[in-house]
Write an enzyme that holds these catalytic residues in place. Structure first.
Site, PDB file in Angstrom:
ATOM      1  CG  ASP A 275      -1.851   1.190   1.255  1.00 22.29           C
ATOM      2  OD1 ASP A 275      -2.033   1.822   0.193  1.00 22.29           O
ATOM      3  OD2 ASP A 275      -2.406   1.481   2.330  1.00 22.29           O
ATOM      4  CE  LYS A 282      -0.295   3.505   3.444  1.00 22.84           C
ATOM      5  NZ  LYS A 282      -1.101   3.962   4.595  1.00 22.84           N
ATOM      6  CG  ASP A 293      -2.416  -2.513   4.234  1.00 20.04           C
ATOM      7  OD1 ASP A 293      -2.867  -2.543   5.398  1.00 20.04           O
ATOM      8  OD2 ASP A 293      -2.849  -1.745   3.360  1.00 20.04           O
ATOM      9  CG  ASP A 352      -3.365   5.775   2.576  1.00 22.53           C
ATOM     10  OD1 ASP A 352      -3.117   4.599   2.239  1.00 22.53           O
ATOM     11  OD2 ASP A 352      -2.850   6.318   3.572  1.00 22.53           O
ATOM     12  NE  ARG A 356     -11.963   3.212   4.580  1.00 25.85           N
ATOM     13  CZ  ARG A 356     -11.826   4.151   5.525  1.00 25.85           C
ATOM     14  NH1 ARG A 356     -12.767   5.067   5.685  1.00 25.85           N
ATOM     15  NH2 ARG A 356     -10.759   4.167   6.297  1.00 25.85           N
TER      16      ARG A 356
END
Length: 505
Positions: A275, A282, A293, A352, A356
């Site tokens: 990620d 990030k 992740d 980011d 979900r």
């Protein structure tokens, strides 16, 4: 060129030393170390560990405990209290007087599962670098927890010639062999999850993770299906998250069906193999641990691997939504609107907040196509959960009181604690979008109640079924060794899921 990786788990086989199951294999087939169950300490064992304390103890004398000083006097000299995790090392005479053997007297506390798990971990760590360790099992207490703690503490994952050298062999002496084998099976499943989590993302693409799931299915008698590029048409969240990477996304389904199942449970795991944050990039420090992740997906795969061994009485379907959240000219943008499985639209305000999106597809698919009685998702979802609860507790959200209580109890019993968090209805309106059915983060971009907002987003895709969400962003990874936990991926969730799924047996 693939990197050679070597997972190491000290495990065990039968007392008569027939060839036993090795530790979980890496993608390149590097075996782990091994051990045994036996009626007495191995004659050539470098170390023998003997229990003592206010709880259950071993005999004060035995042929392999020859010492010029009585055991009670030795322990009194060292002011030993018998607390779990306490280890006193003393020299004794080897069997037949042929030299010196080291004996580890290990405290067992009250003999509870938690105490014995801690005790097992302590002796395994003290034996680090040794060729063999014989552990005398207390006459009372949970032998499974002792074995689990010792074996997990002896786990190591190295790339090339790593410096970590755990004990090569553990022999469990006495105790109930069924309990010990149960502890071993749990430890092996957790170690499998650790292997998957610790594998570098240069190896661990979505396709690689799917291949590991297929291998687990073949070895555990599970059904398996993988949706790849052209088959992901309706899974808009998975496609959107993965579209910026050269490694295509996929969805993995594993199936376990016993005779006359009592219920159908669907497990959903986040499988983000790396990620970057996408275009909502990030910082470097925030990206260093992002090979982990997919820890939720690893927990699902690993728990599924052990269901047959425990004769779990429920039907279980595992879904792992796999993607790499990367940056490129084809990556999704903040402000994009995507269509999730089932037709709901989502405005992506932060790329980011990708976990979900892939979980929403899997949850919606589970509701529409699988007709489960219970749905549980597991994910390293939000840094907010780690801020709230630290690294020793997982956040639990649930729509069903009985389900929540059962999961909390399973976590307490298995050494993976959960803390029930609220689904605050007043916060739901934060996810309203001006242009879509939902926004993937708080539209005000305040960052407040981030873990709760993420849980409320996922709830929208569960169809009102009994559902629990485990946000394991804190305990899924560890910065150092502690107890049975080793630095790196912890395998958090495997033990509590196995206890929950087998509780009815």
């Amino acid at each position: 060129m693939p990197i050679e990786t070597t997972p190491v788990l000290a495990d065990a086989h039968s007392a008569h030393r027939a060839h036993g199951a090795h530790s979980p294999q890496s993608a390149h087939g590097a075996p782990g170390t091994h051990g045994a169950y036996g009626a007495g300490p191995a004659p050539d064992a470098d170390l023998v560990a003997v229990p003592f304390g206010p709880g259950p103890t071993a005999p004060a004398s035995a042929p392999w405990l020859e010492s010029p000083v009585p055991v009670d006097a030795l322990l009194a000299h060292y002011e030993a209290k018998g607390e779990p995790g306490e280890v006193v090392e003393v020299p004794t005479v080897r069997d037949g007087g042929g030299g010196v053997r080291r004996v580890l007297f290990y405290g067992v506390g009250d003999g509870s599962a938690a105490a014995l798990r801690k005790a097992g971990a302590a002796v395994a760590r003290r034996a680090k670098g040794r060729a063999s360790l014989s552990v005398v099992v207390p006459s009372e207490g949970d032998g499974a927890a002792l074995a689990e703690g010792a074996l997990l503490a002896a786990y190591a994952f190295t790339v090339g010639n790593g410096r970590s050298k755990p004990v090569g062999e553990i022999v469990f002496v006495g105790g109930d062999e069924r309990d010990l084998k149960r502890g071993e099976a749990v430890a092996r499943a957790a170690a499998l999850a650790r292997d998957l989590v610790n594998t570098p993302s240069s190896v661990k693409t979505p396709a690689w993770l799917a291949e590991q799931a297929k291998a687990v299915a073949a070895g555990s008698g599970l059904g398996v299906r993988v949706w790849e590029e052209s088959e992901l048409g309706e899974f808009g969240g998975i496609r959107a998250v993965g579209q910026g990477s050269i490694s295509p996304p996929c969805l993995v389904q594993l199936s376990y069906t016993p005779e006359n199942p009592r219920a159908h449970v669907v497990l959903v795991g986040k499988g983000i193999t790396f990620d970057t944050g996408g275009l909502s990039l990030k910082p470097t420090e925030g990206m260093k641990a992002m090979k982990t992740d997919m820890a939720g997906g690893a927990a699902v795969i690993a728990a599924m691997s052990a269901l047959a061994a425990f004769d779990a009485p429920v039907r279980v379907t595992g879904l792992v939504a796999c993607a790499e959240n990367s940056i490129s000219g084809s990556a999704q943008r903040p402000g994009d609107v995507i269509t999730q499985y089932g037709g709901r639209t989502v405005e992506v305000l932060n790329t980011d907040a990708e976990g979900r999106l892939v979980l929403a597809d899997a949850l919606a698919y589970a509701h529409a196509e699988l007709d489960p009685d219970v749905v549980i998702d597991v994910a390293t979802l939000t840094g907010a959960a780690k801020v709230a609860l630290g690294v020793n507790l997982g956040a639990l959200y649930a729509t069903d009181e009985s389900l929540a209580a059962d999961l909390v109890a399973a976590g307490e019993a298995g050494g993976e604690r959960l803390w029930r968090m609220p689904l605050i209805e007043d916060y739901r309106e934060m996810l309203d979008s001006d242009v879509a059915d939902l926004a993937n983060v708080d539209r005000r971009m305040s960052g407040a109640a981030g873990s709760i907002a993420a849980a409320l987003f996922l709830r929208e895709f569960t169809g009102g079924r009994p559902w629990a969400h485990l946000d394991i962003a804190g305990p899924a990874r560890a910065a150092s060794d502690e107890g049975e936990i080793t630095k790196g991926g912890t395998g958090f969730g495997v033990r509590l899921l196995l206890r929950y799924l087998t509780a009815a047996s």
